[in-house]
Design an enzyme around this catalytic site. Structure first.
Site, mmCIF file in Angstrom:
data_model
loop_
_atom_site.group_PDB
_atom_site.id
_atom_site.type_symbol
_atom_site.label_atom_id
_atom_site.label_comp_id
_atom_site.label_asym_id
_atom_site.label_seq_id
_atom_site.Cartn_x
_atom_site.Cartn_y
_atom_site.Cartn_z
ATOM 1 N N GLY A 1 48.535 34.246 39.609
ATOM 2 C CA GLY A 1 48.894 33.545 40.850
ATOM 3 C C GLY A 1 50.397 33.389 40.924
ATOM 4 N N GLU B 1 48.377 40.204 47.199
ATOM 5 C CA GLU B 1 49.278 40.214 48.352
ATOM 6 C C GLU B 1 49.159 41.523 49.115
ATOM 7 O OE1 GLU B 1 50.819 37.594 49.255
ATOM 8 O OE2 GLU B 1 50.763 36.364 47.436
ATOM 9 N N ASP C 1 42.568 41.492 42.854
ATOM 10 C CA ASP C 1 41.739 40.286 42.773
ATOM 11 C C ASP C 1 41.623 39.774 41.332
ATOM 12 O OD1 ASP C 1 39.944 38.270 43.011
ATOM 13 O OD2 ASP C 1 38.241 39.546 43.590
ATOM 14 N N ALA C 2 42.325 38.697 41.057
ATOM 15 C CA ALA C 2 42.359 38.133 39.694
ATOM 16 C C ALA C 2 40.992 37.633 39.241
ATOM 17 C CB ALA C 2 43.374 36.996 39.631
ATOM 18 N N TYR D 1 40.761 14.655 49.387
ATOM 19 C CA TYR D 1 41.211 15.433 48.234
ATOM 20 C C TYR D 1 40.455 15.075 46.954
ATOM 21 C CZ TYR D 1 43.844 18.746 45.636
ATOM 22 O OH TYR D 1 44.137 19.843 44.870
HETATM 23 P P1 NAI Z 1 49.867 29.227 46.671
HETATM 24 O O1 NAI Z 1 48.970 29.544 47.801
HETATM 25 O O2 NAI Z 1 51.335 29.126 46.953
HETATM 26 O O3 NAI Z 1 49.698 30.315 45.490
HETATM 27 C C1 NAI Z 1 48.478 30.910 45.213
HETATM 28 C C2 NAI Z 1 48.673 32.145 44.351
HETATM 29 O O4 NAI Z 1 47.373 32.669 44.026
HETATM 30 C C3 NAI Z 1 49.429 33.299 45.021
HETATM 31 O O5 NAI Z 1 50.226 33.941 44.065
HETATM 32 C C4 NAI Z 1 48.298 34.233 45.462
HETATM 33 O O6 NAI Z 1 48.673 35.602 45.591
HETATM 34 C C5 NAI Z 1 47.343 34.044 44.317
HETATM 35 N N1 NAI Z 1 45.967 34.429 44.629
HETATM 36 C C6 NAI Z 1 45.110 33.876 45.533
HETATM 37 N N2 NAI Z 1 43.916 34.498 45.479
HETATM 38 C C7 NAI Z 1 44.017 35.468 44.528
HETATM 39 C C8 NAI Z 1 43.122 36.440 44.008
HETATM 40 N N3 NAI Z 1 41.879 36.557 44.429
HETATM 41 N N4 NAI Z 1 43.595 37.272 43.046
HETATM 42 C C9 NAI Z 1 44.864 37.197 42.599
HETATM 43 N N5 NAI Z 1 45.739 36.267 43.036
HETATM 44 C C10 NAI Z 1 45.318 35.435 43.997
HETATM 45 O O7 NAI Z 1 49.306 27.901 46.043
HETATM 46 P P2 NAI Z 1 49.912 26.684 45.198
HETATM 47 O O8 NAI Z 1 50.000 25.508 46.094
HETATM 48 O O9 NAI Z 1 51.076 27.099 44.407
HETATM 49 O O10 NAI Z 1 48.689 26.384 44.222
HETATM 50 C C11 NAI Z 1 48.635 26.779 42.871
HETATM 51 C C12 NAI Z 1 47.872 25.730 42.082
HETATM 52 O O11 NAI Z 1 48.588 24.490 42.122
HETATM 53 C C13 NAI Z 1 46.486 25.426 42.650
HETATM 54 O O12 NAI Z 1 45.608 25.180 41.583
HETATM 55 C C14 NAI Z 1 46.718 24.145 43.432
HETATM 56 O O13 NAI Z 1 45.558 23.391 43.598
HETATM 57 C C15 NAI Z 1 47.707 23.459 42.510
HETATM 58 N N6 NAI Z 1 48.456 22.356 43.103
HETATM 59 C C16 NAI Z 1 49.046 22.459 44.335
HETATM 60 C C17 NAI Z 1 49.718 21.379 44.893
HETATM 61 C C18 NAI Z 1 50.386 21.475 46.235
HETATM 62 O O14 NAI Z 1 50.744 20.437 46.782
HETATM 63 N N7 NAI Z 1 50.619 22.657 46.769
HETATM 64 C C19 NAI Z 1 49.843 20.104 44.164
HETATM 65 C C20 NAI Z 1 49.269 20.131 42.836
HETATM 66 C C21 NAI Z 1 48.578 21.212 42.351
HETATM 67 NA NA NA Z 2 51.059 29.664 42.808
#
Ligand code: NAI
Ligand code: NA
Length: 398
Positions: A48, A75, A111-112, A236
């Site tokens: 991710g 992506e 797809d991870a 949430y």
């Molecule tokens: P984001 O949407 O910015 O990043 C998601 C990443 O996952 C991207 O790199 C995307 O390409 C990848 N991804 C999605 N589906 C995929 C798949 N099938 N195969 C491969 N890669 C895939 O999300 P964000 O916000 O950085 O979230 C990351 C983690 O942090 C999550 O667990 C989220 O719950 C957690 N988190 C987020 C907060 C927020 O406020 N945004 C706060 C605290 C935790």
């Molecule tokens: Na991320």
């Protein structure tokens, strides 16, 4: 081609290659400004890795501890006349900067959740790095196809038990309104969400990496969670997504058992609420974030994803001495968000907030800027009326 933002609902359909490169550069500069992180990881796998916390983790590892990084993400590539997604451009920019700095950086787009991508990743580690000493798990996705059963799960964002009614904002129009969200109708909705955002896939990754012998002795792995204030509990932490986070956090002891033989350890880090592609999709949360930003900026303790991840690495994961954990064994870098003075202030503003006073008492402007920045827009240094080359390659992807 000329690329302008095209917004539909809470997503932006276009991304700007130069703007996203600017965004990545800013994050790199922040990490460099903090100096080297002592005893940091050297070979890092980030699952991710293209946006949000995962990208910030990768940048911190590369530029904070000179780590070799492999990034996995999903992506859309850039093609003539068809801009790629932000995460595509982010990664292209990241790899350019990493390579220029003499750092190893390769990426896998797919797809991870699948066994195939796990296999490809293992092969790449074997070929190039031998083993990794840190695995960051930062996936956020609305769906997952289960690799063993082929069942496709879609997560839902719903309260459990009762209807949830509270304020929300359309951050584009600035209209604050009440929203009522119906609760789940069955356990099924909860289970689907756990299947997508819970800990099973993290476990599959660690199991397969370990079986392949590509985890170094003393390996660390970390995944990201969220708690937040009581006002967002119904949607949430006590909602479907919260159940998935419970499941993710519950995976830690399972992974610790798995890793015991090689002296490895797993953590969940609870991070701050921030504008990312994922969080903008959750009702109520963007309004909360706008108020949180206002209060934290006023107090001089605001952080973005990169500040959070730099602090996570420098002052938690790779700090000297014991890692401070909460009573449930979690790392907390949401500590400043959850400070009592911050939350008291936010709760006070929450009661007052309306469409009319939104611009004054919240940092909706900061929210919007962060949102557009995610897609490479709203950077003063980029001329968005000018032609840009949309075809940007990620060097390591053929
Ligand atoms: P984001 O949407 O910015 O990043 C998601 C990443 O996952 C991207 O790199 C995307 O390409 C990848 N991804 C999605 N589906 C995929 C798949 N099938 N195969 C491969 N890669 C895939 O999300 P964000 O916000 O950085 O979230 C990351 C983690 O942090 C999550 O667990 C989220 O719950 C957690 N988190 C987020 C907060 C927020 O406020 N945004 C706060 C605290 C935790
Ligand atoms: Na991320």
């Amino acid at each position: 081609m000329i690329i302008q933002p095209r917004v539909r609902g809470f997503i932006c359909l276009t991304s700007h290659p130069e703007g996203t490169a600017q965004h990545v550069k800013q994050q790199i500069d922040h990490v460099k400004s903090k100096g080297k992180i002592e005893n940091g990881p050297k070979k890092v796998l980030v699952i991710g890795a293209s946006t949000g916390f995962g990208l910030a983790s990768r940048i911190t590892a590369a530029f904070g501890t000179d780590a070799a990084t492999i990034g996995v993400f999903f992506e859309k590539p850039a093609a003539p006349g068809k801009p790629g997604t932000a995460g595509w451009y982010n990664t292209a920019a990241f790899e350019n900067e990493a390579h220029a700095a003499g750092l190893y950086a390769k990426s896998i787009n797919g797809d991870a959740f699948s066994d195939e991508i796990k296999r490809q990743t293992i092969d790449l580690i074997k070929e190039d790095l031998g083993q990794v000493d840190l695995v960051v798990y930062s996936l956020a996705s609305p769906r997952r196809t289960h690799p063993k059963t082929g069942v496709a799960y879609t997560s839902v964002l719903k309260p459990i038990g009762q209807v949830f009614t509270d304020k929300t904002v359309d951050f584009h129009s600035g209209v604050v309104s009440d929203i009522s969200i119906q609760p789940v109708e069955s356990e099924e909705d909860i289970n689907k969400t756990i299947a997508v955002m819970g800990g099973e896939d993290w476990k599959f990754w660690i199991e397969q990496l370990k079986d392949a012998g590509v985890l170094a002795d003393g390996v660390k792995t970390v995944a990201y969670s969220y708690i937040g204030p009581e006002l967002t509990y119904p949607i949430y932490r006590n909602g479907t997504i919260g159940r998935a986070k419970d499941d993710l956090e519950g995976t830690v002891p399972v992974l610790n058992d798995l890793l015991e033989g090689i002296g490895g350890i797993s953590y969940v880090s609870v991070n701050k609420a921030l504008v990312t592609q994922s969080s903008s999709a959750i009702p109520v949360v963007p309004l909360y974030i706008s108020l949180l930003y206002k209060v934290m900026k006023e107090k001089g303790i605001h952080e973005g994803t990169i500040e959070q991840m730099q602090r996570l690495f420098a002052e938690r994961l790779y700090a000297n001495g014991e890692i401070p954990l909460d009573e449930k064994g979690r790392i907390r870098v949401d500590d400043w968000e959850m400070r009592e003075d911050v939350q008291t202030e936010v709760a006070k503003l929450w009661k007052q907030i309306t469409t009319e006073n939104l611009e004054q008492i919240s940092d909706i402007a900061g929210y919007r800027k962060d949102f557009f920045n995610l897609f490479g827009f709203s950077f003063d240094t980029v001329d968005y009326d000018k032609d840009t080359n949309e075809v940007v390659k990620i060097l390591s992807i053929k």
